[in-house]
Design a protein around this motif. Structure first.
Motif, PDB file in Angstrom:
ATOM      1  N   MET A 118       0.833  -1.196   0.000  1.00  0.00           N
ATOM      2  CA  MET A 118       0.000   0.000   0.000  1.00  0.00           C
ATOM      3  C   MET A 118       0.872   1.253   0.000  1.00  0.00           C
ATOM      4  O   MET A 118       2.014   1.240   0.465  1.00  0.00           O
ATOM      5  CB  MET A 118      -0.943   0.008   1.200  1.00  0.00           C
ATOM      6  N   ARG A 119       0.302   2.353  -0.510  1.00  0.00           N
ATOM      7  CA  ARG A 119       1.026   3.621  -0.587  1.00  0.00           C
ATOM      8  C   ARG A 119       0.131   4.745  -0.084  1.00  0.00           C
ATOM      9  O   ARG A 119      -1.093   4.677  -0.214  1.00  0.00           O
ATOM     10  CB  ARG A 119       1.455   3.914  -2.030  1.00  0.00           C
ATOM     11  N   LEU A 120       0.764   5.766   0.473  1.00  0.00           N
ATOM     12  CA  LEU A 120       0.046   6.957   0.927  1.00  0.00           C
ATOM     13  C   LEU A 120       0.152   8.039  -0.136  1.00  0.00           C
ATOM     14  O   LEU A 120       1.244   8.314  -0.629  1.00  0.00           O
ATOM     15  CB  LEU A 120       0.632   7.477   2.234  1.00  0.00           C
ATOM     16  N   ARG A 121      -0.960   8.664  -0.454  1.00  0.00           N
ATOM     17  CA  ARG A 121      -0.938   9.827  -1.338  1.00  0.00           C
ATOM     18  C   ARG A 121      -1.237  11.071  -0.516  1.00  0.00           C
ATOM     19  O   ARG A 121      -2.215  11.133   0.203  1.00  0.00           O
ATOM     20  CB  ARG A 121      -2.005   9.691  -2.437  1.00  0.00           C
ATOM     21  N   GLY A 122      -0.336  12.045  -0.611  1.00  0.00           N
ATOM     22  CA  GLY A 122      -0.540  13.306   0.093  1.00  0.00           C
ATOM     23  C   GLY A 122       0.038  13.355   1.493  1.00  0.00           C
ATOM     24  O   GLY A 122      -0.129  14.350   2.199  1.00  0.00           O
ATOM     25  N   ALA A 123       0.724  12.308   1.907  1.00  0.00           N
ATOM     26  CA  ALA A 123       1.316  12.262   3.250  1.00  0.00           C
ATOM     27  C   ALA A 123       2.349  11.154   3.289  1.00  0.00           C
ATOM     28  O   ALA A 123       2.482  10.362   2.356  1.00  0.00           O
ATOM     29  CB  ALA A 123       0.248  12.041   4.319  1.00  0.00           C
ATOM     30  N   ALA A 124       3.082  11.114   4.403  1.00  0.00           N
ATOM     31  CA  ALA A 124       4.024  10.025   4.676  1.00  0.00           C
ATOM     32  C   ALA A 124       3.629   9.404   6.002  1.00  0.00           C
ATOM     33  O   ALA A 124       2.766   9.921   6.720  1.00  0.00           O
ATOM     34  CB  ALA A 124       5.455  10.556   4.723  1.00  0.00           C
ATOM     35  N   TRP A 125       4.264   8.277   6.334  1.00  0.00           N
ATOM     36  CA  TRP A 125       3.991   7.623   7.618  1.00  0.00           C
ATOM     37  C   TRP A 125       5.227   7.687   8.481  1.00  0.00           C
ATOM     38  O   TRP A 125       6.313   7.282   8.072  1.00  0.00           O
ATOM     39  CB  TRP A 125       3.577   6.178   7.423  1.00  0.00           C
ATOM     40  N   ALA A 126       5.061   8.217   9.693  1.00  0.00           N
ATOM     41  CA  ALA A 126       6.168   8.328  10.645  1.00  0.00           C
ATOM     42  C   ALA A 126       6.019   7.256  11.712  1.00  0.00           C
ATOM     43  O   ALA A 126       4.949   7.110  12.313  1.00  0.00           O
ATOM     44  CB  ALA A 126       6.174   9.717  11.286  1.00  0.00           C
ATOM     45  N   SER A 127       7.087   6.504  11.944  1.00  0.00           N
ATOM     46  CA  SER A 127       7.080   5.510  13.017  1.00  0.00           C
ATOM     47  C   SER A 127       7.067   6.230  14.359  1.00  0.00           C
ATOM     48  O   SER A 127       7.315   7.438  14.427  1.00  0.00           O
ATOM     49  CB  SER A 127       8.319   4.627  12.909  1.00  0.00           C
ATOM     50  N   PRO A 128       6.797   5.522  15.468  1.00  0.00           N
ATOM     51  CA  PRO A 128       6.834   6.184  16.773  1.00  0.00           C
ATOM     52  C   PRO A 128       8.164   6.873  17.054  1.00  0.00           C
ATOM     53  O   PRO A 128       8.189   7.970  17.635  1.00  0.00           O
ATOM     54  CB  PRO A 128       6.568   5.036  17.751  1.00  0.00           C
ATOM     55  N   ASP A 129       9.277   6.271  16.655  1.00  0.00           N
ATOM     56  CA  ASP A 129      10.587   6.901  16.868  1.00  0.00           C
ATOM     57  C   ASP A 129      10.707   8.194  16.075  1.00  0.00           C
ATOM     58  O   ASP A 129      11.278   9.188  16.550  1.00  0.00           O
ATOM     59  CB  ASP A 129      11.710   5.947  16.471  1.00  0.00           C
ATOM     60  N   GLU A 130      10.168   8.212  14.862  1.00  0.00           N
ATOM     61  CA  GLU A 130      10.255   9.400  14.021  1.00  0.00           C
ATOM     62  C   GLU A 130       9.261  10.472  14.449  1.00  0.00           C
ATOM     63  O   GLU A 130       9.524  11.666  14.307  1.00  0.00           O
ATOM     64  CB  GLU A 130       9.988   9.017  12.562  1.00  0.00           C
ATOM     65  N   ALA A 131       8.117  10.056  14.968  1.00  0.00           N
ATOM     66  CA  ALA A 131       7.063  11.009  15.316  1.00  0.00           C
ATOM     67  C   ALA A 131       7.317  11.718  16.638  1.00  0.00           C
ATOM     68  O   ALA A 131       6.816  12.818  16.853  1.00  0.00           O
ATOM     69  CB  ALA A 131       5.716  10.286  15.361  1.00  0.00           C
ATOM     70  N   GLY A 132       8.069  11.103  17.558  1.00  0.00           N
ATOM     71  CA  GLY A 132       8.337  11.731  18.841  1.00  0.00           C
ATOM     72  C   GLY A 132       7.776  10.941  20.006  1.00  0.00           C
ATOM     73  O   GLY A 132       7.061   9.953  19.835  1.00  0.00           O
ATOM     74  N   ARG A 133       8.093  11.397  21.195  1.00  0.00           N
ATOM     75  CA  ARG A 133       7.733  10.642  22.397  1.00  0.00           C
ATOM     76  C   ARG A 133       6.233  10.563  22.629  1.00  0.00           C
ATOM     77  O   ARG A 133       5.763   9.669  23.338  1.00  0.00           O
ATOM     78  CB  ARG A 133       8.400  11.286  23.623  1.00  0.00           C
ATOM     79  N   HIS A 134       5.472  11.507  22.069  1.00  0.00           N
ATOM     80  CA  HIS A 134       4.037  11.504  22.317  1.00  0.00           C
ATOM     81  C   HIS A 134       3.319  10.403  21.543  1.00  0.00           C
ATOM     82  O   HIS A 134       2.136  10.149  21.795  1.00  0.00           O
ATOM     83  CB  HIS A 134       3.433  12.858  21.943  1.00  0.00           C
ATOM     84  N   VAL A 135       4.013   9.760  20.617  1.00  0.00           N
ATOM     85  CA  VAL A 135       3.415   8.666  19.849  1.00  0.00           C
ATOM     86  C   VAL A 135       4.040   7.359  20.313  1.00  0.00           C
ATOM     87  O   VAL A 135       5.240   7.148  20.146  1.00  0.00           O
ATOM     88  CB  VAL A 135       3.636   8.851  18.338  1.00  0.00           C
TER      89      VAL A 135
END
Length: 234
Positions: A118-135
């Motif tokens: 699957m692919r995202l159009r118009g956005a990317a997906w950030a893992s918890p490590d990439e998104a920050g401590r709140h995720v």
């Protein structure tokens, strides 16, 4: 005689084949055909008839038929009508955990599909490590999932998604609303304002075949991603 009203010429190969994308060459079409045959062969060899793990929705001729069948199966197991089912998606962090899902068998009350490609159009997906401590990562059964939507890191309009866990469950109680039997509106997005309900689009015509639930920044909510027309492509 080829080219004179007789047999079709090599340049007309696409007349008798399914659509595989605008301007697709014969070699691209053949590669797609080989993937489809291999996936169907793997599926046919499954002892319980369940789809293979992972499954590529984009390699099915009518992916919407499989998603509807999953909803029908969930309804059958629960003794409920199909329009009382709902679909939600989770992005998998640990691909090694997908085979350990308690809902992977044909006897489980929840129907699950693990989808690749699957692919995202118009956005990317950030893992918890990439998104920050709140995720924080979380578990769905024994499958490790997590992450959230993020801005595209480059000019590419499409970004790949990791494995996606699709769960079909039956709505119950006041927190889940029955979903539309055609679109499969997602239960998670209906009860969580920090989740975007994004369309799942398939085929050259980008036909909507379902709805994906994608986590986003709870402070912003889904509105920025709705304006960006974020969608999941198979």
């Amino acid at each position: 005689e080829p080219g004179a009203g007789g047999a079709a010429s090599l340049g007309d190969w696409s007349i008798g084949g399914w659509a595989s994308g605008a301007g697709a060459s014969l070699s691209v079409w053949l590669d797609a055909a080989q993937r489809r045959v291999e996936q169907l062969s793997t599926w046919a060899a499954q002892p319980d008839g369940m789809p293979p793990t992972p499954l590529r929705l984009g390699d099915l001729l009518r992916p919407q038929a499989l998603l509807l069948a999953a909803r029908q199966e969930a309804a059958r197991r629960a003794g409920a009508p199909v329009d009382a089912t709902a679909m939600e998606t989770h992005v998998v962090l640990d691909s090694g955990s997908v085979g350990e899902s308690s809902a992977a068998s044909s006897k489980a009350p929840v129907v699950e599909l693990v989808v690749a490609g699957m692919r995202l159009r118009g956005a990317a997906w950030a893992s918890p490590d990439e998104a920050g401590r709140h995720v924080r990562p979380y578990s769905v059964g024994r499958v490790q999932c997590g992450g959230q939507l993020a801005s595209c890191p480059n000019a590419s309009p499409e970004q790949p998604l990791p494995l996606v866990l699709i769960r079909v469950l039956v709505a119950s109680g006041a927190h889940l609303q029955p979903s539309d039997a055609t679109s499969g509106d997602a239960s998670m997005a209906q009860r969580d304002p920090g989740v975007l309900a994004a369309p799942i689009l398939a085929g050259p015509g980008l036909t909507r075949v379902g709805t994906a639930t994608l986590a986003c920044d709870a402070g912003q909510g889904p509105d920025p991603w709705i304006r960006a027309a974020v969608a999941v492509l198979t």
